[in-house]
Design a protein around this motif. Structure first.
Motif, PDB file in Angstrom:
ATOM      1  N   THR A  34       0.843  -1.197   0.000  1.00 27.92           N
ATOM      2  CA  THR A  34       0.000   0.000   0.000  1.00 27.92           C
ATOM      3  C   THR A  34       0.874   1.241   0.000  1.00 27.92           C
ATOM      4  OG1 THR A  34      -0.083   0.198   2.407  1.00 27.92           O
ATOM      5  CG2 THR A  34      -1.757  -1.222   1.359  1.00 27.92           C
ATOM      6  N   MET A  35       0.260   2.371  -0.312  1.00 24.31           N
ATOM      7  CA  MET A  35       0.984   3.648  -0.283  1.00 24.31           C
ATOM      8  C   MET A  35       1.494   3.929   1.125  1.00 24.31           C
ATOM      9  SD  MET A  35       1.385   5.345  -3.132  1.00 24.31           S
ATOM     10  CE  MET A  35       1.410   7.083  -2.739  1.00 24.31           C
ATOM     11  N   GLU A  36       0.696   3.621   2.134  1.00 21.06           N
ATOM     12  CA  GLU A  36       1.121   3.862   3.517  1.00 21.06           C
ATOM     13  C   GLU A  36       2.350   3.021   3.856  1.00 21.06           C
ATOM     14  OE1 GLU A  36       0.258   6.191   5.726  1.00 21.06           O
ATOM     15  OE2 GLU A  36      -0.871   6.953   4.024  1.00 21.06           O
ATOM     16  N   GLU A  37       2.364   1.765   3.427  1.00 23.66           N
ATOM     17  CA  GLU A  37       3.525   0.910   3.665  1.00 23.66           C
ATOM     18  C   GLU A  37       4.748   1.435   2.920  1.00 23.66           C
ATOM     19  OE1 GLU A  37       1.587  -3.474   4.383  1.00 23.66           O
ATOM     20  OE2 GLU A  37       1.512  -2.639   2.351  1.00 23.66           O
ATOM     21  N   ALA A  38       4.551   1.905   1.708  1.00 15.81           N
ATOM     22  CA  ALA A  38       5.663   2.459   0.925  1.00 15.81           C
ATOM     23  C   ALA A  38       6.202   3.717   1.586  1.00 15.81           C
ATOM     24  CB  ALA A  38       5.212   2.764  -0.503  1.00 15.81           C
ATOM     25  N   ARG A  39       5.312   4.598   2.054  1.00 21.72           N
ATOM     26  CA  ARG A  39       5.750   5.820   2.746  1.00 21.72           C
ATOM     27  C   ARG A  39       6.515   5.481   4.012  1.00 21.72           C
ATOM     28  NH1 ARG A  39       0.242   7.945   1.310  1.00 21.72           N
ATOM     29  NH2 ARG A  39       0.607   9.382  -0.412  1.00 21.72           N
ATOM     30  N   ALA A  40       6.034   4.496   4.767  1.00 24.99           N
ATOM     31  CA  ALA A  40       6.718   4.092   6.004  1.00 24.99           C
ATOM     32  C   ALA A  40       8.110   3.545   5.686  1.00 24.99           C
ATOM     33  CB  ALA A  40       5.889   3.047   6.745  1.00 24.99           C
ATOM     34  N   ALA A  41       8.216   2.762   4.630  1.00 24.97           N
ATOM     35  CA  ALA A  41       9.520   2.220   4.237  1.00 24.97           C
ATOM     36  C   ALA A  41      10.473   3.334   3.824  1.00 24.97           C
ATOM     37  CB  ALA A  41       9.349   1.212   3.095  1.00 24.97           C
ATOM     38  N   LEU A  42       9.963   4.319   3.106  1.00 23.12           N
ATOM     39  CA  LEU A  42      10.809   5.440   2.683  1.00 23.12           C
ATOM     40  C   LEU A  42      11.252   6.274   3.888  1.00 23.12           C
ATOM     41  CD1 LEU A  42       8.947   6.481  -0.561  1.00 23.12           C
ATOM     42  CD2 LEU A  42      11.217   5.457  -0.398  1.00 23.12           C
ATOM     43  N   ARG A  43      10.356   6.481   4.867  1.00 25.05           N
ATOM     44  CA  ARG A  43      10.744   7.208   6.084  1.00 25.05           C
ATOM     45  C   ARG A  43      11.823   6.449   6.840  1.00 25.05           C
ATOM     46  NH1 ARG A  43       5.154   8.286   6.315  1.00 25.05           N
ATOM     47  NH2 ARG A  43       4.846   6.523   7.707  1.00 25.05           N
ATOM     48  N   ALA A  44      11.696   5.126   6.929  1.00 24.59           N
ATOM     49  CA  ALA A  44      12.703   4.313   7.614  1.00 24.59           C
ATOM     50  C   ALA A  44      14.039   4.403   6.882  1.00 24.59           C
ATOM     51  CB  ALA A  44      12.237   2.862   7.704  1.00 24.59           C
ATOM     52  N   PHE A  45      14.001   4.356   5.555  1.00 25.47           N
ATOM     53  CA  PHE A  45      15.219   4.475   4.762  1.00 25.47           C
ATOM     54  C   PHE A  45      15.884   5.827   4.998  1.00 25.47           C
ATOM     55  CE2 PHE A  45      17.340   5.804   0.819  1.00 25.47           C
ATOM     56  CZ  PHE A  45      18.301   4.811   0.727  1.00 25.47           C
ATOM     57  N   GLU A  46      15.082   6.894   4.992  1.00 29.00           N
ATOM     58  CA  GLU A  46      15.628   8.238   5.227  1.00 29.00           C
ATOM     59  C   GLU A  46      16.253   8.345   6.610  1.00 29.00           C
ATOM     60  OE1 GLU A  46      12.199  10.670   4.584  1.00 29.00           O
ATOM     61  OE2 GLU A  46      12.830  11.184   2.561  1.00 29.00           O
ATOM     62  N   ALA A  47      15.630   7.716   7.600  1.00 23.95           N
ATOM     63  CA  ALA A  47      16.125   7.791   8.975  1.00 23.95           C
ATOM     64  C   ALA A  47      17.477   7.084   9.112  1.00 23.95           C
ATOM     65  CB  ALA A  47      15.119   7.177   9.934  1.00 23.95           C
TER      66      ALA A  47
END
Length: 57
Positions: A34-47
């Motif tokens: 889902t978009m929410e899962e993709a956004r969460a993964a991108l936030r984790a990657f950025e962190a």
């Protein structure tokens, strides 16, 4: 409250938001999430990544 709303008309903010949404949509489509899962993964990657693109230790 007006300060927060004025940020929505900031061209730089809107461009960054549009780019992040485009990337999240691409990740979601490629990985079948889902978009929410993709956004969460991108936030984790950025962190976990520095501004230079190196993994933080």
């Amino acid at each position: 409250m007006s300060g927060l709303l004025s940020g929505l008309s900031d061209p730089k903010f809107m461009a960054e938001h549009a780019e992040r949404s485009r990337i999240a949509a691409h990740v979601a489509a490629q990985m079948g999430v889902t978009m929410e899962e993709a956004r969460a993964a991108l936030r984790a990657f950025e962190a976990e990544t520095s501004s230079d693109g190196h993994t933080l230790h």
